[in-house]
Design a protein around this motif. Structure first.
Motif, short mmCIF file in Angstrom:
data_model
loop_
_atom_site.label_atom_id
_atom_site.label_comp_id
_atom_site.label_asym_id
_atom_site.label_seq_id
_atom_site.Cartn_x
_atom_site.Cartn_y
_atom_site.Cartn_z
N ALA A 9 0.85 -1.20 0.00
CA ALA A 9 0.00 0.00 0.00
C ALA A 9 0.89 1.25 0.00
O ALA A 9 2.12 1.16 0.02
CB ALA A 9 -0.94 -0.02 1.20
N CYS A 10 0.24 2.42 0.02
CA CYS A 10 1.00 3.67 -0.02
C CYS A 10 1.93 3.82 1.18
O CYS A 10 2.88 4.60 1.15
CB CYS A 10 0.05 4.85 -0.14
N SER A 11 1.68 3.04 2.22
CA SER A 11 2.55 3.04 3.40
C SER A 11 3.95 2.54 3.07
O SER A 11 4.90 2.72 3.86
CB SER A 11 1.94 2.18 4.51
N TYR A 51 -7.37 4.31 7.35
CA TYR A 51 -6.41 3.92 6.31
C TYR A 51 -4.97 4.09 6.76
O TYR A 51 -4.66 4.83 7.69
CB TYR A 51 -6.68 4.65 4.99
N VAL A 52 -4.09 3.37 6.03
CA VAL A 52 -2.65 3.53 6.20
C VAL A 52 -2.16 4.51 5.12
O VAL A 52 -2.85 4.67 4.11
CB VAL A 52 -1.92 2.17 6.05
N PRO A 53 -1.01 5.17 5.34
CA PRO A 53 -0.13 5.05 6.48
C PRO A 53 -0.59 5.90 7.66
O PRO A 53 -1.23 6.93 7.49
CB PRO A 53 1.20 5.60 5.94
N GLU A 65 -1.59 10.82 6.73
CA GLU A 65 -1.43 11.40 5.39
C GLU A 65 0.03 11.22 4.93
O GLU A 65 0.96 11.76 5.53
CB GLU A 65 -1.85 12.87 5.31
N ALA A 66 0.14 10.49 3.83
CA ALA A 66 1.47 10.12 3.32
C ALA A 66 2.38 11.34 3.14
O ALA A 66 3.55 11.30 3.56
CB ALA A 66 1.31 9.38 1.99
N ALA A 67 1.86 12.41 2.55
CA ALA A 67 2.72 13.56 2.26
C ALA A 67 3.26 14.19 3.54
O ALA A 67 4.40 14.66 3.58
CB ALA A 67 1.96 14.59 1.44
N HIS A 106 -1.65 8.70 -6.96
CA HIS A 106 -2.17 7.85 -5.88
C HIS A 106 -3.69 7.72 -5.98
O HIS A 106 -4.23 6.63 -6.17
CB HIS A 106 -1.73 8.48 -4.55
N LYS A 107 -4.39 8.85 -5.91
CA LYS A 107 -5.85 8.79 -5.98
C LYS A 107 -6.34 8.53 -7.41
O LYS A 107 -7.48 8.10 -7.60
CB LYS A 107 -6.47 10.05 -5.39
N GLY A 108 -5.47 8.77 -8.37
CA GLY A 108 -5.82 8.45 -9.76
C GLY A 108 -6.06 6.96 -9.97
O GLY A 108 -6.80 6.56 -10.87
N1 LIG Z 1 -5.17 10.52 2.00
C1 LIG Z 1 -4.44 9.35 2.43
C2 LIG Z 1 -4.92 8.15 1.65
C3 LIG Z 1 -4.31 6.87 2.15
C4 LIG Z 1 -4.84 5.66 1.40
O1 LIG Z 1 -5.43 5.78 0.32
N2 LIG Z 1 -4.59 4.47 1.97
C5 LIG Z 1 -5.05 3.24 1.39
C6 LIG Z 1 -3.91 2.30 1.03
S1 LIG Z 1 -2.85 3.02 -0.21
C7 LIG Z 1 -5.89 2.52 2.43
O2 LIG Z 1 -5.45 2.29 3.55
N3 LIG Z 1 -7.14 2.20 2.06
C8 LIG Z 1 -8.04 1.49 2.91
C9 LIG Z 1 -9.26 2.28 3.23
O3 LIG Z 1 -9.34 3.47 2.85
O4 LIG Z 1 -10.11 1.73 3.86
C10 LIG Z 1 -2.93 9.55 2.29
O5 LIG Z 1 -2.53 10.28 1.37
O6 LIG Z 1 -2.17 9.01 3.10
#
Ligand SMILES: N[C@@H](CCC(=O)N[C@@H](CS)C(=O)NCC(=O)O)C(=O)O
Length: 205
Positions: A9-11, A51-53, A65-67, A106-108
């Motif tokens: 995942a993005c983490s 959500y992670v991270p 938030e990843a950023a 990422h969101k794309g």
């Molecule tokens: N806005 C968040 C988005 C994080 C995100 O999209 N995480 C995904 C994995 S890449 C996740 O955990 N999704 C599970 C969910 O939303 O339930 C960021 O930029 O960190």
């Protein structure tokens, strides 16, 4: 510090950065479907966004938030050179990249993860991503990394999300500079370590 992650995942981006910076970050795996962690903790209580991270800092607070997490980690170890100094023009360029990656790449990918997404929407999602990849390809034709000659947190983030092309049968071979970037970043020893720990050695570029 403890990073809450899910494999691939993005983490993966902050995981890579923690290793590149040599920071003492422990990992705790999250089951996103069950909203529990590998120690049995309720993840919703750790990050109500679900959500992670997410990273538990040494003062007990949790940053999401990843950023934001990527910049926090880079700033803990300025000598590692993973982000330009705060307040400099170069730092705003880095933030520009992090925002682009977050919102456009990422969101794309978002609709591609949902089984209920119609095929027509999946196709248009891939077309839109291709326009972003074409832009990145032009940049990476001129320089090895997004901000120039050195690897930064933005490169860890871009590598992480473009790696998802492997999960969605998107061929990036025609974007030869972006493909070369993926190979270049994948070859970094700390990236290899992170991929190994997350069980991703086969899927990654
Ligand atoms: N806005 C968040 C988005 C994080 C995100 O999209 N995480 C995904 C994995 S890449 C996740 O955990 N999704 C599970 C969910 O939303 O339930 C960021 O930029 O960190």
């Amino acid at each position: 510090m403890k990073l809450y992650y899910a494999p691939g995942a993005c983490s993966l981006a902050p995981h890579i950065v923690a290793r590149e910076a040599g920071l003492p970050v422990t990992l705790e795996k999250v089951d996103l479907a069950k909203r529990t962690t590998e120690t049995g903790a309720n993840f919703a209580a750790i990050n109500p966004k679900g959500y992670v991270p997410a990273i538990a800092l040494n003062d007990g607070s949790v940053l999401t938030e990843a950023a934001a997490i990527l910049q926090y980690l880079a700033d803990q170890q300025p000598g590692a050179g993973l982000a330009p100094a705060n307040g400099t023009p170069e730092r705003y360029r880095l933030i520009e990249w992090l925002t682009f990656i977050s919102s456009e790449i990422h969101k794309g990918f978002g609709p591609l993860w949902h089984p209920a997404t119609p095929d027509s929407v999946k196709a248009s999602t891939k077309d839109r991503l291709a326009t972003r990849f074409a832009y990145l390809d032009e940049i990476l034709a001129r320089q090895p990394y997004l901000t120039g000659e050195t690897f930064t947190v933005a490169d860890a983030y871009l590598f992480t999300v473009v790696n998802w092309t492997n999960f969605h049968a998107i061929d990036i071979a025609s974007f030869k500079h972006l493909s070369a970037f993926m190979t270049r970043v994948a070859a970094r020893p700390k990236v290899q370590e992170a991929l190994e720990v997350e069980g991703l050695k086969k899927q990654a570029a």
